[in-house]
Design a protein around this motif. Structure first.
Motif, short mmCIF file in Angstrom:
data_model
loop_
_atom_site.label_atom_id
_atom_site.label_comp_id
_atom_site.label_asym_id
_atom_site.label_seq_id
_atom_site.Cartn_x
_atom_site.Cartn_y
_atom_site.Cartn_z
N ALA A 1 0.84 -1.20 0.00
CA ALA A 1 0.00 0.00 0.00
C ALA A 1 0.87 1.24 0.00
N GLY A 2 0.31 2.31 -0.55
CA GLY A 2 1.01 3.58 -0.54
C GLY A 2 0.89 4.30 0.78
N SER A 3 -0.20 4.03 1.50
CA SER A 3 -0.45 4.66 2.79
C SER A 3 -1.21 3.69 3.68
N VAL A 4 -1.00 3.83 4.99
CA VAL A 4 -1.67 2.96 5.97
C VAL A 4 -2.28 3.83 7.07
N ILE A 5 -3.52 3.56 7.39
CA ILE A 5 -4.20 4.20 8.52
C ILE A 5 -4.38 3.15 9.61
N VAL A 6 -3.92 3.46 10.81
CA VAL A 6 -4.02 2.53 11.93
C VAL A 6 -5.10 3.02 12.89
N THR A 7 -6.12 2.19 13.15
CA THR A 7 -7.21 2.59 14.05
C THR A 7 -7.44 1.57 15.16
N THR A 8 -6.57 0.59 15.27
CA THR A 8 -6.74 -0.44 16.28
C THR A 8 -6.32 0.08 17.66
N ASN A 9 -6.67 -0.68 18.68
CA ASN A 9 -6.27 -0.36 20.05
C ASN A 9 -4.75 -0.19 20.10
N PRO A 10 -4.24 0.88 20.74
CA PRO A 10 -2.79 1.12 20.76
C PRO A 10 -1.96 -0.07 21.24
N GLN A 11 -2.49 -0.84 22.16
CA GLN A 11 -1.72 -1.99 22.64
C GLN A 11 -1.58 -3.05 21.54
N GLU A 12 -2.62 -3.18 20.69
CA GLU A 12 -2.54 -4.09 19.56
C GLU A 12 -1.61 -3.52 18.49
N SER A 13 -1.75 -2.21 18.24
CA SER A 13 -0.94 -1.57 17.20
C SER A 13 0.54 -1.68 17.50
N LEU A 14 0.90 -1.65 18.77
CA LEU A 14 2.30 -1.67 19.15
C LEU A 14 2.99 -2.93 18.64
N GLY A 15 2.24 -4.02 18.53
CA GLY A 15 2.81 -5.28 18.07
C GLY A 15 3.40 -5.19 16.68
N PHE A 16 2.77 -4.42 15.78
CA PHE A 16 3.32 -4.32 14.43
C PHE A 16 3.98 -2.97 14.16
N LEU A 17 3.76 -1.95 15.00
CA LEU A 17 4.42 -0.67 14.79
C LEU A 17 5.79 -0.60 15.46
N ASP A 18 5.95 -1.34 16.54
CA ASP A 18 7.18 -1.25 17.32
C ASP A 18 8.40 -1.64 16.51
N GLY A 19 8.24 -2.62 15.64
CA GLY A 19 9.36 -3.08 14.84
C GLY A 19 9.51 -2.34 13.53
N PHE A 20 8.65 -1.39 13.25
CA PHE A 20 8.70 -0.68 11.97
C PHE A 20 9.96 0.15 11.82
N SER A 21 10.32 0.85 12.87
CA SER A 21 11.53 1.66 12.83
C SER A 21 12.05 1.86 14.24
N ASN A 22 13.33 1.61 14.40
CA ASN A 22 13.93 1.81 15.71
C ASN A 22 14.03 3.28 16.08
N GLU A 23 13.81 4.13 15.08
CA GLU A 23 13.93 5.57 15.32
C GLU A 23 12.69 6.15 15.98
N ILE A 24 11.57 5.43 15.89
CA ILE A 24 10.29 5.99 16.34
C ILE A 24 9.87 5.31 17.63
N ASP A 25 9.71 6.08 18.67
CA ASP A 25 9.31 5.54 19.96
C ASP A 25 7.80 5.72 20.11
N PHE A 26 7.04 4.69 19.73
CA PHE A 26 5.58 4.76 19.86
C PHE A 26 5.21 4.59 21.33
N PRO A 27 4.35 5.45 21.88
CA PRO A 27 4.03 5.37 23.31
C PRO A 27 3.36 4.05 23.68
N LYS A 28 3.80 3.47 24.78
CA LYS A 28 3.24 2.20 25.23
C LYS A 28 2.13 2.47 26.23
N ALA A 29 0.98 1.84 26.02
CA ALA A 29 -0.18 2.04 26.87
C ALA A 29 -0.38 0.86 27.81
N GLN A 30 -0.96 1.15 28.97
CA GLN A 30 -1.44 0.11 29.88
C GLN A 30 -2.95 0.05 29.73
#
Length: 476
Positions: free
Chosen positions: A273-302
């Motif tokens: 895809a040319g673009s991706v919109i993420v709307t899932t629960n942040p804790q779920e999103s972290l599973g596939f966003l965390d490894g996307f780039s080591n440069e980006i620190d996505f906030p971790k939720a409890q």
């Protein structure tokens, strides 16, 4: 490859994702854009926490329960979908407090259980004289605007304005985590801006009674649809036919090139895809966003899990029927239930029903013990509480348990301060790569917020794709 670059992948088929897809579909048609879109939903059904069941011909929402007309105005969106005439507004007064021993019903105008006019604090039942004096004195002498400082939480703000006892017994029970987030972790402007209007300054109520009364708890402040909230998700899905892909769990997200992303699904398939919109629960999103780039620190939720138990009850067995819509129960009680609503008292369509239909909610931040138990144990605990609260003379005729695990994400107050900054690095870095991150709790909670955020994410993705189409730098 060129076709793949024109694709927008929307991860999540809840209200945010469906709204984003609807807005993208509309933009493509109205502006004759050469883009396409897909919605990837992990589960076998759309809607997220919107879940409507049929019981004896009545539509009953057992997840998200209603819109609040005092929050963001989404009437234009509903009108566009043809749902404005399908609304049904609440009646039956308001929710009242059950403190575990007695019903505490205040006759004064309130906003989420708190006195709408601080002079009325003297009429508040259940408060000590010291608590009333503290709230009254604060209303006279203290005018510091804590809401302007993001280092202060909503809890801090309300304690400063009204005192600790008012917050614990009159405010906290009326602001459920799944709709507002945690008042201990949210700055007041993000939590509920109406609190600033009502309690932001001393003497705010003077000569403004008529203006403030529109915020008062009571009949007509909430609404759903005649066929339940699923009417909204079904109506959106009708516009998106052919673009919904169910049972598609996103495993990872990576870069193929500067203008192409790879979405890996279910561990076997992949989509570009040319673009991706993420709307899932942040804790779920972290599973596939965390490894996307080591440069980006996505906030971790409890995250907090929440649940609902639906009861069908013989009317003759109820000895303590609430005069209003139902009860809220404070944290400082022995009960696990947080809210009990008698639908017959709340919605006009249920007034003539042969049975009482009761919904009980439970689940608070830092209280995960109950939600982790087996269904039958949870059911026994909640059922016994309902029997005590309503003083039932016999067992409910039917009861069903619904569970939403880790459904309500919470960020720390420090994380919130960073996320609210206009140039928040994580959001900017993802946007440069064509990834637009939303989800419950990112910018707020509740269905109104989901619609607003879905619209924003769609707009950002379309603007990015237009720049890519024009061979411009999307980061200009």
């Amino acid at each position: 490859m060129e076709k793949m670059k024109k694709r927008i992948a929307i991860i999540g088929g809840g209200l945010r994702g469906l709204t984003a897809a609807y807005e993208i579909d509309k933009a493509i048609r109205e502006q004759n854009l050469p883009f396409e879109y897909v919605i990837l939903e992990e589960r076998a059904a759309i809607g997220g926490m919107i879940h409507t069941i049929d019981m004896d011909g009545y539509a009953i929402d057992v997840g998200a329960s209603a819109f609040d007309s005092r929050r963001a105005d989404i009437s234009g969106f509903l009108q566009e979908l043809g749902l404005e005439k399908e609304k049904q507004f609440s009646n039956g007064g308001k929710l009242v407090l059950f403190d575990g021993n007695a019903v505490i019903d205040d006759v004064m105008p309130t906003y989420h259980g708190m006195p709408l006019f601080l002079n009325d604090i003297w009429q508040a039942n259940g408060l000590t004289l010291d608590a009333k004096l503290r709230a009254f004195m604060n209303s006279i002498f203290l005018s510091k605007n804590l809401h302007e400082n993001p280092e202060y939480s909503t809890d801090n703000f309300l304690e400063f304005r009204l005192g600790r006892e008012v917050v614990d017994y009159m405010a906290e029970p009326y602001f459920p985590d799944n709709v507002y987030g945690s008042m201990e972790l949210m700055p007041v402007k993000l939590f509920d801006e109406n609190l600033v209007t009502i309690y932001g300054k001393a003497h705010i109520g003077k000569d403004k009674k008529e203006q403030l009364m529109r915020y008062a708890d009571g009949s007509g402040q909430e609404y759903t649809f005649k066929e339940g909230l699923a009417s909204l998700t079904k109506r959106l899905a009708q516009h998106l036919e052919g673009h919904l892909y169910m049972n598609q769990k996103v495993k990872s997200l990576s870069t193929v090139s500067d203008d192409l992303l790879l979405v890996e699904l279910n561990g076997r398939e992949s989509m570009r895809a040319g673009s991706v919109i993420v709307t899932t629960n942040p804790q779920e999103s972290l599973g596939f966003l965390d490894g996307f780039s080591n440069e980006i620190d996505f906030p971790k939720a409890q995250s907090t899990s929440v649940g609902t138990v639906f009861f069908k009850i013989n009317k003759k067995s109820v000895k303590n029927l609430p005069e209003g819509q139902g009860f809220v129960i404070p944290r400082r009680s022995s009960f696990h239930s947080t809210k009990l609503v008698v639908l017959n008292n709340k919605w006009p369509l249920f007034e003539q029903a042969d049975y009482y239909y009761v919904l009980v909610e439970f689940g608070r931040r830092l209280e995960e013990t109950l939600i982790e138990l087996a269904d039958d144990l949870v059911m026994d605990i909640i059922k016994n509480e309902v029997k005590e609260i309503l003083t039932l003379s016999e067992e409910p005729l039917q009861s069903t348990f619904y569970r939403w695990e880790k459904a309500v994400p919470h960020f720390s107050l420090q994380q919130r301060q960073e996320m609210l900054e206009a140039g928040y690095p994580a959001r900017q870095e993802y946007a440069k790569r064509g990834i637009f991150v939303g989800g419950n709790g990112i910018t707020g909670y509740g269905m109104e917020n989901a619609i607003i955020e879905g619209k924003r994410l769609a707009d950002e993705a379309i603007r990015y794709m237009k720049k890519m189409e024009n061979n411009d730098s999307p980061n200009t």
